[in-house]
Design a protein around this motif. Structure first.
Motif, mmCIF file in Angstrom:
data_model
loop_
_atom_site.group_PDB
_atom_site.id
_atom_site.type_symbol
_atom_site.label_atom_id
_atom_site.label_comp_id
_atom_site.label_asym_id
_atom_site.label_seq_id
_atom_site.Cartn_x
_atom_site.Cartn_y
_atom_site.Cartn_z
ATOM 1 N N TRP A 48 0.989 -1.168 -0.058
ATOM 2 C CA TRP A 48 -0.050 -0.036 -0.124
ATOM 3 C C TRP A 48 0.816 1.309 -0.006
ATOM 4 C CZ3 TRP A 48 -5.230 -0.343 -0.116
ATOM 5 C CH2 TRP A 48 -5.938 -1.318 0.240
ATOM 6 N N VAL A 49 0.375 2.084 -0.795
ATOM 7 C CA VAL A 49 1.121 3.648 -0.651
ATOM 8 C C VAL A 49 -0.143 4.621 -0.551
ATOM 9 C CG1 VAL A 49 2.101 5.223 -2.057
ATOM 10 C CG2 VAL A 49 2.980 3.010 -2.265
ATOM 11 N N ILE A 50 0.047 5.609 0.440
ATOM 12 C CA ILE A 50 -0.819 6.572 0.430
ATOM 13 C C ILE A 50 -0.016 7.875 0.016
ATOM 14 C CG2 ILE A 50 -2.245 8.241 2.081
ATOM 15 C CD1 ILE A 50 -2.436 5.740 3.924
ATOM 16 N N ASP A 51 -0.471 8.672 -1.163
ATOM 17 C CA ASP A 51 0.075 9.786 -1.822
ATOM 18 C C ASP A 51 -0.564 10.962 -1.158
ATOM 19 O OD1 ASP A 51 1.067 11.422 -3.603
ATOM 20 O OD2 ASP A 51 0.834 10.088 -5.253
ATOM 21 N N PHE A 52 0.087 11.773 -0.657
ATOM 22 C CA PHE A 52 -0.529 13.152 -0.226
ATOM 23 C C PHE A 52 -0.006 14.345 -1.072
ATOM 24 C CE2 PHE A 52 -0.574 10.363 3.776
ATOM 25 C CZ PHE A 52 -1.694 10.877 4.276
ATOM 26 N N THR A 53 0.158 14.167 -2.307
ATOM 27 C CA THR A 53 0.635 15.105 -3.459
ATOM 28 C C THR A 53 -0.235 16.028 -3.641
ATOM 29 O OG1 THR A 53 1.875 13.788 -4.611
ATOM 30 C CG2 THR A 53 1.401 15.356 -5.651
ATOM 31 N N ASP A 54 -1.770 15.726 -3.322
ATOM 32 C CA ASP A 54 -2.527 16.974 -3.489
ATOM 33 C C ASP A 54 -3.116 17.209 -2.215
ATOM 34 O OD1 ASP A 54 -2.584 16.757 -6.340
ATOM 35 O OD2 ASP A 54 -4.188 15.181 -6.030
ATOM 36 N N VAL A 55 -2.393 17.246 -1.019
ATOM 37 C CA VAL A 55 -2.626 17.579 0.261
ATOM 38 C C VAL A 55 -1.858 18.435 0.906
ATOM 39 C CG1 VAL A 55 -3.488 16.643 2.568
ATOM 40 C CG2 VAL A 55 -4.296 15.252 0.736
ATOM 41 N N ASP A 56 -2.096 19.464 1.482
ATOM 42 C CA ASP A 56 -1.368 20.642 2.147
ATOM 43 C C ASP A 56 -1.184 20.366 3.535
ATOM 44 O OD1 ASP A 56 -0.575 21.974 -0.279
ATOM 45 O OD2 ASP A 56 -2.508 23.043 -0.095
ATOM 46 N N TYR A 57 -2.473 20.035 4.397
ATOM 47 C CA TYR A 57 -2.360 19.870 5.663
ATOM 48 C C TYR A 57 -3.402 18.700 6.076
ATOM 49 C CZ TYR A 57 -3.630 21.200 10.609
ATOM 50 O OH TYR A 57 -3.814 20.902 11.916
ATOM 51 N N GLY A 84 4.668 12.217 -1.354
ATOM 52 C CA GLY A 84 4.308 13.126 -1.831
ATOM 53 C C GLY A 84 3.858 14.159 -0.721
ATOM 54 N N LEU A 85 4.677 14.058 0.430
ATOM 55 C CA LEU A 85 4.613 14.933 1.561
ATOM 56 C C LEU A 85 4.844 16.313 1.234
ATOM 57 C CD1 LEU A 85 5.247 12.495 4.380
ATOM 58 C CD2 LEU A 85 2.871 13.053 3.778
ATOM 59 N N SER A 86 4.129 17.315 1.478
ATOM 60 C CA SER A 86 4.623 18.779 1.473
ATOM 61 C C SER A 86 5.575 19.011 2.418
ATOM 62 C CB SER A 86 3.492 19.800 1.360
ATOM 63 O OG SER A 86 2.890 19.772 2.699
ATOM 64 N N PRO A 87 6.335 19.796 2.252
ATOM 65 C CA PRO A 87 7.407 20.364 3.389
ATOM 66 C C PRO A 87 6.591 20.393 4.715
ATOM 67 C CG PRO A 87 8.124 21.530 1.568
ATOM 68 C CD PRO A 87 6.671 20.700 1.188
ATOM 69 N N LYS A 88 5.175 21.241 4.718
ATOM 70 C CA LYS A 88 4.619 21.441 5.923
ATOM 71 C C LYS A 88 3.862 20.043 6.496
ATOM 72 C CE LYS A 88 0.406 23.966 6.997
ATOM 73 N NZ LYS A 88 -0.683 24.831 6.335
ATOM 74 N N LEU A 89 3.544 19.197 5.635
ATOM 75 C CA LEU A 89 2.915 18.083 6.029
ATOM 76 C C LEU A 89 4.093 17.303 6.783
ATOM 77 C CD1 LEU A 89 0.436 16.587 6.390
ATOM 78 C CD2 LEU A 89 0.594 15.559 3.978
ATOM 79 N N LEU A 90 5.379 17.045 6.020
ATOM 80 C CA LEU A 90 6.555 16.198 6.494
ATOM 81 C C LEU A 90 6.817 16.742 7.975
ATOM 82 C CD1 LEU A 90 8.489 14.170 6.089
ATOM 83 C CD2 LEU A 90 9.612 15.797 4.782
ATOM 84 N N GLU A 91 6.776 18.145 8.196
ATOM 85 C CA GLU A 91 7.157 18.649 9.487
ATOM 86 C C GLU A 91 6.070 18.149 10.487
ATOM 87 O OE1 GLU A 91 7.937 22.960 11.659
ATOM 88 O OE2 GLU A 91 7.376 22.992 9.649
ATOM 89 N N ILE A 92 4.826 18.264 10.113
ATOM 90 C CA ILE A 92 3.745 17.572 11.079
ATOM 91 C C ILE A 92 4.123 16.351 11.456
ATOM 92 C CG2 ILE A 92 1.469 17.111 11.242
ATOM 93 C CD1 ILE A 92 0.759 19.568 9.351
ATOM 94 N N ARG A 103 7.531 4.200 6.449
ATOM 95 C CA ARG A 103 8.281 4.191 5.336
ATOM 96 C C ARG A 103 7.835 5.648 4.724
ATOM 97 N NH1 ARG A 103 6.863 -0.997 5.447
ATOM 98 N NH2 ARG A 103 8.655 -2.227 5.784
ATOM 99 N N ILE A 104 8.646 6.572 4.567
ATOM 100 C CA ILE A 104 8.229 7.685 3.726
ATOM 101 C C ILE A 104 9.179 8.017 2.487
ATOM 102 C CG2 ILE A 104 8.243 10.403 4.071
ATOM 103 C CD1 ILE A 104 7.684 10.055 7.031
ATOM 104 N N ALA A 105 8.458 8.043 1.301
ATOM 105 C CA ALA A 105 9.390 8.302 0.105
ATOM 106 C C ALA A 105 8.918 9.793 -0.482
ATOM 107 C CB ALA A 105 8.837 7.466 -0.844
ATOM 108 N N LYS A 106 9.749 10.328 -1.469
ATOM 109 C CA LYS A 106 9.486 11.665 -1.990
ATOM 110 C C LYS A 106 8.334 11.662 -3.065
ATOM 111 C CE LYS A 106 13.966 13.348 -1.295
ATOM 112 N NZ LYS A 106 15.376 13.892 -1.725
ATOM 113 N N ASN A 107 8.314 10.391 -3.654
ATOM 114 C CA ASN A 107 7.361 10.171 -5.011
ATOM 115 C C ASN A 107 6.872 9.073 -4.941
ATOM 116 O OD1 ASN A 107 9.059 8.843 -6.488
ATOM 117 N ND2 ASN A 107 10.423 10.417 -6.586
#
Length: 116
Positions: A48-57, A84-92, A103-107
Motif C-alpha cells: 500500500w501507498v498513501i499519496d499526499f501530493t494533493d494535500v497541504d495539511y 508526496g508529503l509537502s514540507p509542511k506535512l512532513l514537518e507535522i 516508510r516515507i518516500a519523496k514520490n
C-alpha cells in the motif's frame, strides 16, 4: 468518497491518492475512516501507498486515521509507505514522531519500491 480519495493500482501496489480539503466535517471524516479501513479488508493487496501530493495539511484526526490504517495493513501482513508529503506535512509527521512508524518516500515511484 471519490472527492476525498481515489484508489489506483500500479504494479500490484494499491495506491490511495488523498484529496483532502484543509478541513473536513465529522460525518465526512467518519465515512472516510470507514472506507479507508474497509479497503484493507476488501483487497488481497499486501502493498500500500498513501499519496499526499494533493494535500497541504492534515490534522490530528487524520494522523490517527493513517496510524490505524497502518495497523490494519500490518495485521494483514502488508507494507505501507507514504509519499508526496509537502514540507509542511512532513514537518507535522516528524513533529509527531510518526516518521518512525512510516516508510516515507519523496514520490510514488520510490514509495512503490519501498513496499514491494
Amino acid at each position: 468518497m471519490s472527492e476525498l480519495f481515489q484508489l489506483q493500482t500500479e504494479t500490484s501496489v494499491s495506491i490511495i491518492q488523498m484529496k483532502l480539503p484543509e478541513s473536513i466535517d465529522s460525518a465526512d471524516f467518519d465515512r472516510l475512516n470507514q472506507n479507508l479501513l474497509a479497503l484493507v479488508e476488501g483487497k488481497s493487496s499486501k502493498a500500500w501507498v498513501i499519496d499526499f501530493t494533493d494535500v497541504d495539511y492534515i490534522g490530528s484526526a487524520m494522523l490517527g486515521l493513517i496510524v490505524n490504517f497502518r495497523q490494519r495493513v500490518q495485521t494483514a501482513k502488508g507494507k505501507l509507505a507514504l509519499c508526496g508529503l509537502s514540507p509542511k506535512l512532513l514537518e507535522i509527521i516528524q513533529t509527531c514522531c510518526l516518521d518512525r512508524l512510516f516508510r516515507i518516500a519523496k514520490n510514488r515511484q520510490e514509495a512503490i519500491k519501498l513496499v514491494k
